[in-house]
Design an enzyme around this catalytic site. Structure first.
Site, PDB file in Angstrom:
ATOM      1  N   HIS A  74       0.851  -1.154  -0.134  1.00  0.00           N
ATOM      2  CA  HIS A  74       0.136  -0.059  -0.075  1.00  0.00           C
ATOM      3  C   HIS A  74       0.743   1.540   0.056  1.00  0.00           C
ATOM      4  O   HIS A  74       0.523   2.281   0.529  1.00  0.00           O
ATOM      5  CB  HIS A  74      -1.090  -0.007   1.203  1.00  0.00           C
ATOM      6  CG  HIS A  74      -2.063  -0.900   1.032  1.00  0.00           C
ATOM      7  ND1 HIS A  74      -3.021  -0.971   0.343  1.00  0.00           N
ATOM      8  CD2 HIS A  74      -2.295  -2.247   1.441  1.00  0.00           C
ATOM      9  CE1 HIS A  74      -3.868  -1.927   0.212  1.00  0.00           C
ATOM     10  NE2 HIS A  74      -3.337  -2.922   0.934  1.00  0.00           N
ATOM     11  N   THR A  75       1.973   1.249  -0.798  1.00  0.00           N
ATOM     12  CA  THR A  75       2.610   2.214  -0.877  1.00  0.00           C
ATOM     13  C   THR A  75       2.851   2.740  -2.346  1.00  0.00           C
ATOM     14  O   THR A  75       3.248   3.920  -2.761  1.00  0.00           O
ATOM     15  CB  THR A  75       4.186   1.995  -0.571  1.00  0.00           C
ATOM     16  OG1 THR A  75       4.694   0.624  -1.093  1.00  0.00           O
ATOM     17  CG2 THR A  75       4.306   1.855   0.923  1.00  0.00           C
TER      18      THR A  75
ATOM     19  N   SER B 293      -2.492 -13.207  -9.531  1.00  0.00           N
ATOM     20  CA  SER B 293      -2.863 -13.813 -10.686  1.00  0.00           C
ATOM     21  C   SER B 293      -3.598 -12.926 -11.743  1.00  0.00           C
ATOM     22  O   SER B 293      -3.245 -13.139 -13.020  1.00  0.00           O
ATOM     23  CB  SER B 293      -3.931 -14.914 -10.199  1.00  0.00           C
ATOM     24  OG  SER B 293      -5.049 -14.357  -9.702  1.00  0.00           O
TER      25      SER B 293
ATOM     26  N   ASP C  41       2.122  -4.734  -9.224  1.00  0.00           N
ATOM     27  CA  ASP C  41       1.744  -5.905  -9.451  1.00  0.00           C
ATOM     28  C   ASP C  41       2.348  -6.273 -10.922  1.00  0.00           C
ATOM     29  O   ASP C  41       3.113  -7.130 -11.502  1.00  0.00           O
ATOM     30  CB  ASP C  41       0.401  -6.226  -9.525  1.00  0.00           C
ATOM     31  CG  ASP C  41      -0.144  -6.319  -8.187  1.00  0.00           C
ATOM     32  OD1 ASP C  41       0.607  -6.215  -7.090  1.00  0.00           O
ATOM     33  OD2 ASP C  41      -1.298  -6.104  -7.853  1.00  0.00           O
TER      34      ASP C  41
HETATM   35  C1  GLA Z   1      -2.630  -4.775  -4.796  1.00  0.00           C
HETATM   36  C2  GLA Z   1      -2.470  -3.827  -5.831  1.00  0.00           C
HETATM   37  C3  GLA Z   1      -1.059  -3.265  -5.808  1.00  0.00           C
HETATM   38  C4  GLA Z   1      -0.694  -2.886  -4.648  1.00  0.00           C
HETATM   39  C5  GLA Z   1      -0.915  -3.841  -3.535  1.00  0.00           C
HETATM   40  C6  GLA Z   1      -0.728  -3.550  -2.214  1.00  0.00           C
HETATM   41  O1  GLA Z   1      -2.023  -6.031  -5.132  1.00  0.00           O
HETATM   42  O2  GLA Z   1      -2.954  -4.305  -7.101  1.00  0.00           O
HETATM   43  O3  GLA Z   1      -1.187  -2.131  -6.825  1.00  0.00           O
HETATM   44  O4  GLA Z   1      -1.163  -1.651  -4.174  1.00  0.00           O
HETATM   45  O5  GLA Z   1      -2.145  -4.314  -3.500  1.00  0.00           O
HETATM   46  O6  GLA Z   1       0.692  -3.128  -1.885  1.00  0.00           O
END
Ligand code: GLA
Length: 397
Positions: free
Chosen positions: A44-45, A136, A181
């Site tokens: 969450h950064t 996924s 991701d």
């Molecule tokens: C999910 C989101 C990412 C990121 C994470 C938390 O995977 O798709 O963009 O914010 O949560 O780090």
């Protein structure tokens, strides 16, 4: 089998299914693979322009794809029942909460940019557990973008494809995710984790020299609910925190904030304690990523593990994205000898924990953590030992 061949897929069988579903035409079926990812620290950064430290994992999505030249898009998966056949002007995101939105959102990105994608047959097959916080969905998006770019010779860079995959998720799926991701799934490198600056998109591959340690993921197998709405709510809360600070500080993103400035401007949050807690998590998590990378590079595994613990506590208490099952898994892990660190990974609200444990204790870890977890929650955890693996690629037949 060669090095770029992903393991765990029966390609012969997938080719049979492909032919059964789509019949034959003159074009060659090509194969592409994108892994899932695990984030070691820095959650969450990303959407605040902060730091993260993910690596690719050895499971992911294999895509068999072929051009059709008939302006039809046929998408099917061995993991999900729904398949579609549609033409370009029928592309829409009316199928809520469905896997199909990931590849379709990517096709939509190519179409919007004016590329003449005149038809594809696609069969997806994934071995990343769904809803486990191991990306996924990003692996489906990125493998789709990479494959289309290749077979239609669009000449887009990998970075373009990462951004298009993220845009597909933001615009088409409706999840206001950051870039973590899609970036990790595209850029991952064998035996490395990447130290990623989500603002500048600069990154550094750091050798994951774990020595006597290993990484084990533990899946809560908790049904994830409210995932998307709660996630988007966190994004909005960070935006609120930024709005409260910008009249007082020369920052453009929350990720630029440091601990000292947050402390000296605490009064900006007098009427919004939630926004303060979210900002405090972001600021401290960013500092933890930098410290964790240093610890790893100097082989200080205990310190790395302590940072993982602090990260989990912050995600639980300040960011409030943990869940009872996740906390039980983490607590059970921390009670084991040989565990350097344990934390939730990814968005939270269920999904997996990532655990850094001494290699020679892994069997005991799986047995005992699994048992304690089941006693407390009635749920059965799954455990996966992972090796950090390479990002998206074409797979040689
Ligand atoms: C999910 C989101 C990412 C990121 C994470 C938390 O995977 O798709 O963009 O914010 O949560 O780090």
């Amino acid at each position: 089998m060669n090095a770029n061949q992903p393991s765990g897929f029966n390609v012969e069988r997938l080719l049979q299914i492909f032919h059964q579903k789509f019949g034959s035409n003159d074009n060659t079926i090509q194969q592409f693979f994108a892994p899932g990812r695990v984030n070691l620290v820095g959650d969450h950064t990303d959407y605040t322009g902060g730091f993260a430290f993910p690596c690719g994992i050895d499971s992911g999505t294999l895509l068999l794809i072929r051009r059709t030249n008939n302006n039809q898009f046929r998408l099917a998966s061995t993991n999900f029942d729904l398949s579609v056949q549609l033409s370009k002007d029928q592309i829409s995101n009316d199928k809520k909460d469905n896997w199909i939105n990931y590849p379709l959102g990517v096709v939509d990105q190519f179409v919007k940019r004016g590329f003449d994608i005149n038809g594809i047959d696609c069969l997806f097959s994934g071995n990343v557990p769904n809803g486990a916080g191991l990306s996924s969905s990003a692996s489906i998006e990125v493998v789709t973008a990479f494959a289309i770019n290749h077979i239609f010779q669009c000449q887009l860079t990998l970075m373009d494809l990462v951004k298009m995959a993220q845009a597909a998720e933001n615009d088409f799926v409706g999840m206001q995710c950051g870039i973590l991701d899609q970036f990790a799934v595209a850029m991952a490198k064998d035996n490395h984790a990447m130290f990623l600056n989500c603002k500048t998109l600069e990154y550094r591959q750091v050798p994951l020299a774990l020595n006597d340690y290993t990484i084990i993921l533990a899946n809560t197998n908790q049904r994830r609910e409210l995932n998307e709405s709660a996630y988007n709510e966190r994004v909005a809360e960070c935006e609120r925190a930024l709005q409260l600070l910008t009249p007082r500080l020369p920052i453009k993103a929350l990720g630029e904030l440091n601990e000292q400035d947050l402390a000296s401007h605490k009064k900006a949050f007098a009427n919004d304690n939630i926004a303060y807690k979210r900002a405090k998590h972001v600021v401290s998590e960013n500092a933890r990523v930098c410290a964790a990378v240093q610890a790893l590079e100097h082989g200080r595994m205990d310190e790395f593990g302590q940072i993982m613990h602090a990260s989990h506590d912050s995600l639980r208490d300040l960011y409030q994205v943990s869940s009872e099952p996740l906390d039980h898994l983490v607590n059970a892990a921390r009670a084991q000898s040989g565990v350097a660190g344990s934390r939730l990974t990814g968005a939270g609200f269920g999904g997996c924990t990532v655990n850094l444990i001494a290699k020679n204790t892994s069997e005991q870890f799986i047995r005992e953590v699994g048992q304690t977890y089941q006693e407390f929650t009635g749920l059965k955890a799954d455990f996966y030992a992972i090796s950090p693996s390479a990002g998206v690629r074409q797979v040689n037949p």
